[in-house]
Design an enzyme around this catalytic site. Structure first.
Site, short mmCIF file in Angstrom:
data_model
loop_
_atom_site.label_atom_id
_atom_site.label_comp_id
_atom_site.label_asym_id
_atom_site.label_seq_id
_atom_site.Cartn_x
_atom_site.Cartn_y
_atom_site.Cartn_z
N ARG A 1 -31.13 -81.35 43.42
CA ARG A 1 -30.45 -81.05 42.17
C ARG A 1 -31.18 -81.71 41.01
NH1 ARG A 1 -25.72 -79.74 40.37
NH2 ARG A 1 -27.23 -78.46 39.30
N HIS B 1 -21.88 -84.62 34.93
CA HIS B 1 -20.72 -83.74 34.94
C HIS B 1 -19.81 -84.09 33.76
CE1 HIS B 1 -21.42 -82.27 39.12
NE2 HIS B 1 -21.97 -83.47 39.26
N TYR C 1 -31.22 -85.67 43.29
CA TYR C 1 -30.83 -85.99 44.66
C TYR C 1 -30.85 -84.73 45.53
CZ TYR C 1 -26.22 -84.36 43.00
OH TYR C 1 -25.18 -83.63 42.46
N HIS D 1 -28.37 -84.62 36.23
CA HIS D 1 -27.30 -84.03 35.43
C HIS D 1 -26.12 -84.98 35.34
CE1 HIS D 1 -26.34 -82.97 39.61
NE2 HIS D 1 -25.06 -83.00 39.24
N TYR E 1 -24.29 -91.07 44.34
CA TYR E 1 -22.94 -91.26 43.82
C TYR E 1 -22.26 -92.43 44.53
CZ TYR E 1 -23.07 -86.66 41.55
OH TYR E 1 -23.38 -85.58 40.76
#
Length: 237
Positions: free
Chosen positions: A151, A156, A141, A154, A102
């Site tokens: 994870r 959000h 990640y 994906h 991120y």
């Protein structure tokens, strides 16, 4: 997208031990009663067509250069429980880059940042409840929840109604991800059918020649076929 449930149905317990941070995040005090909820909504910010531009929905055009990774188009409709379109809905997304990182100072995952990808976009649903984003497929990640915790890839999703008090959050996953069985966030959803509704469908007709692969992710707000939503914002970073 499903409303919050407290009957032990779709939503997991607020304290779900395999997802460790839930033990620290769920409310421990009674909710505060608001005497005039309409007054609260009127003081919040609102969005209209003059605030959201076409560039906001294309995460690959927000910087001077091309972002790295697999370009994808994600489209779908926002519907109510009877299949009717929800018009003028503010839809926001945020995600990791192709390396699974991120663009946030708290993300110290040792993967490269992409100077041409911030990972945030938004759009308004049209008269048919439709939305569309062009973006980069995110990478998996690590998230330190447990040993060797990763994870699944994906995106959000956040949806606003007519005010900030009417907000629902969910995650869209990609078909065939081998990390599903190892992810306590995904596995905490008690209904297997509800888990499946979080997985986008690859639709070849939505792919654009020599440009992007196409995925469809419809969001149903409530009813028996509702899309699962989080009871609070995900803080898995």
């Amino acid at each position: 997208m499903a409303a919050v449930r407290t009957d032990g149905g779709v939503h997991p317990s607020r304290s779900y031990a395999p997802y460790r941070s839930t033990l620290l995040r769920h409310p421990t005090q009674p909710l505060v009663a608001v005497e005039d909820p309409e007054a609260v909504e009127l003081t919040g910010p609102v969005f209209g067509h003059t605030d959201v531009t076409a560039l906001d929905g294309d995460l690959t055009r927000q910087h001077p250069g091309e972002p790295l990774g697999e370009r994808i188009t994600v489209t779908g409709r926002v519907l109510d429980r009877d299949g009717r379109p929800v018009r003028g809905q503010l839809v926001e997304i945020w995600q990791a880059n192709a390396s699974g990182r991120y663009a946030h100072q708290r993300d110290q995952h040792p993967a490269p940042l992409d100077p041409n990808f911030t990972g945030v976009g938004r759009c308004l649903t049209d008269d048919q409840g439709g939305y569309a984003f062009t973006t980069i497929k995110p990478g998996a990640y690590p998230w330190r929840n447990h040993l060797n915790a990763w994870r699944p890839a994906h995106i959000h999703f956040s949806l606003f109604g007519t005010a900030f008090t009417q907000r629902l959050i969910t995650q869209m996953y990609f078909p065939g991800d081998p990390l599903f069985a190892h992810d306590p966030i995904y596995q905490s959803i008690t209904d297997p059918a509800a888990r499946e509704r979080l997985i986008a469908a690859y639709v070849h007709e939505l792919s654009r020649p020599e440009w992007s692969l196409g995925y469809r992710f419809d969001i149903v707000l409530d009813g028996p076929g509702a899309t699962w939503t989080e009871q609070q914002e995900d803080e898995d970073r």
